[in-house]
Design an enzyme around this catalytic site. Sequence first.
Site, PDB file in Angstrom:
ATOM      1  N   LYS A   1      37.100  13.339 -13.700  1.00  0.00           N
ATOM      2  CA  LYS A   1      36.208  12.744 -14.688  1.00  0.00           C
ATOM      3  C   LYS A   1      36.913  12.590 -16.039  1.00  0.00           C
ATOM      4  O   LYS A   1      37.641  13.489 -16.477  1.00  0.00           O
ATOM      5  CB  LYS A   1      34.959  13.627 -14.878  1.00  0.00           C
ATOM      6  CG  LYS A   1      34.277  14.012 -13.573  1.00  0.00           C
ATOM      7  CD  LYS A   1      33.110  14.956 -13.805  1.00  0.00           C
ATOM      8  CE  LYS A   1      32.669  15.606 -12.506  1.00  0.00           C
ATOM      9  NZ  LYS A   1      33.609  16.660 -12.051  1.00  0.00           N
TER      10      LYS A   1
ATOM     11  N   HIS B   1      32.372  11.213 -17.625  1.00  0.00           N
ATOM     12  CA  HIS B   1      31.725  12.534 -17.547  1.00  0.00           C
ATOM     13  C   HIS B   1      30.338  12.548 -18.193  1.00  0.00           C
ATOM     14  O   HIS B   1      29.391  13.128 -17.650  1.00  0.00           O
ATOM     15  CB  HIS B   1      32.622  13.596 -18.187  1.00  0.00           C
ATOM     16  CG  HIS B   1      32.433  14.958 -17.616  1.00  0.00           C
ATOM     17  ND1 HIS B   1      33.441  15.892 -17.523  1.00  0.00           N
ATOM     18  CD2 HIS B   1      31.342  15.572 -17.089  1.00  0.00           C
ATOM     19  CE1 HIS B   1      32.980  17.003 -16.977  1.00  0.00           C
ATOM     20  NE2 HIS B   1      31.704  16.833 -16.718  1.00  0.00           N
TER      21      HIS B   1
ATOM     22  N   TYR C   1      37.762  20.534 -17.287  1.00  0.00           N
ATOM     23  CA  TYR C   1      37.884  21.802 -16.585  1.00  0.00           C
ATOM     24  C   TYR C   1      39.266  22.428 -16.800  1.00  0.00           C
ATOM     25  O   TYR C   1      39.452  23.623 -16.559  1.00  0.00           O
ATOM     26  CB  TYR C   1      37.672  21.628 -15.079  1.00  0.00           C
ATOM     27  CG  TYR C   1      36.341  21.062 -14.660  1.00  0.00           C
ATOM     28  CD1 TYR C   1      35.298  20.884 -15.572  1.00  0.00           C
ATOM     29  CD2 TYR C   1      36.115  20.699 -13.339  1.00  0.00           C
ATOM     30  CE1 TYR C   1      34.088  20.349 -15.176  1.00  0.00           C
ATOM     31  CE2 TYR C   1      34.904  20.169 -12.935  1.00  0.00           C
ATOM     32  CZ  TYR C   1      33.890  19.989 -13.857  1.00  0.00           C
ATOM     33  OH  TYR C   1      32.695  19.454 -13.454  1.00  0.00           O
TER      34      TYR C   1
ATOM     35  N   ASP D   1      36.172  18.281  -6.353  1.00  0.00           N
ATOM     36  CA  ASP D   1      35.665  17.681  -7.579  1.00  0.00           C
ATOM     37  C   ASP D   1      36.193  18.439  -8.792  1.00  0.00           C
ATOM     38  O   ASP D   1      35.910  19.618  -8.964  1.00  0.00           O
ATOM     39  CB  ASP D   1      34.128  17.723  -7.567  1.00  0.00           C
ATOM     40  CG  ASP D   1      33.502  17.116  -8.801  1.00  0.00           C
ATOM     41  OD1 ASP D   1      33.055  15.961  -8.723  1.00  0.00           O
ATOM     42  OD2 ASP D   1      33.441  17.809  -9.843  1.00  0.00           O
TER      43      ASP D   1
END
Length: 284
Positions: A82, A115, A57, A52
């Site tokens: 996401k 998200h 990120y 994931d």
Amino acid sequence: MELVPRIASAPLIFLNDGVQIPQLGFGVWKLDDAQAYEAAKAALAAGYRHIDTAVSYGNEAGVGRAVAESELPRERIFITTKLWNTDQGFDSTLRAFDVSMQRLGLETLDLYLIHWAIPKKGAYRETWKAFVRLKQEGRVRSIGVSNFNVEHLTNIMDDTGVVPSVNQIEVHPDFNQANLSKWCHQQGIITASWSPLGQGGELLKMPLFAEIAQRHGKTPAHVILRWHLQNGHVPISRSTNTQRMAANLDIFNFELSSDELEAIAQLKQTGRLGPDPETIEMGL
């Protein structure tokens, strides 16, 4: 990062569109690109089959590199990413998806999530329509959301008639989101749990989990992750410690009793640790 031998793989469960998802995911939040590559590579070696990541990120490329170098067939690895808040909107979502796929190096994505709803931005409904388009075109196998409340979910379902397959939300035993999870279950939406063990290790220190763990010959982390599984959740665990990474997979060979589940359900609810989906303004 040292690689660890494969111990076990999570069972597959069906999403509402017929896609199968491994019921334990490995998350790479707060890891830079190089760290995510090493962690994802070690996770796949340990037995994880569900990685994931997210645009925010900053490590999609590292995850993609780990997948590309894995000896596993692509169809045995489930990848989630996401869409970030600043990319919401119909056309901008389609463009952002292309960029994510380039970073990941994939032709087809397994699961794509919005998200955050960011209700003040007012773009999540058009964003969902773009997600539906991507699924219709076969570029994404399954589409879902993250950090959505009932109102947000109802709006996108009413607009399109398409029910998200997943709602990834903050869930742990002292913030169990029971009402939202129950509502999602009634709609056929799987709850995925981020921060499944809470944060800071406080949950792991609770006497209740130590007692249950001793009874089963497990650790408090095992007990909490097992609680997620028996509640139908898909927990997203994260660790850069390869031994702990592998140890977290050792949760498929025992079950919590109804009394143990009830004791956990009675825990005081201390509230969320992360942002509130109603008031978050990142990416407005």
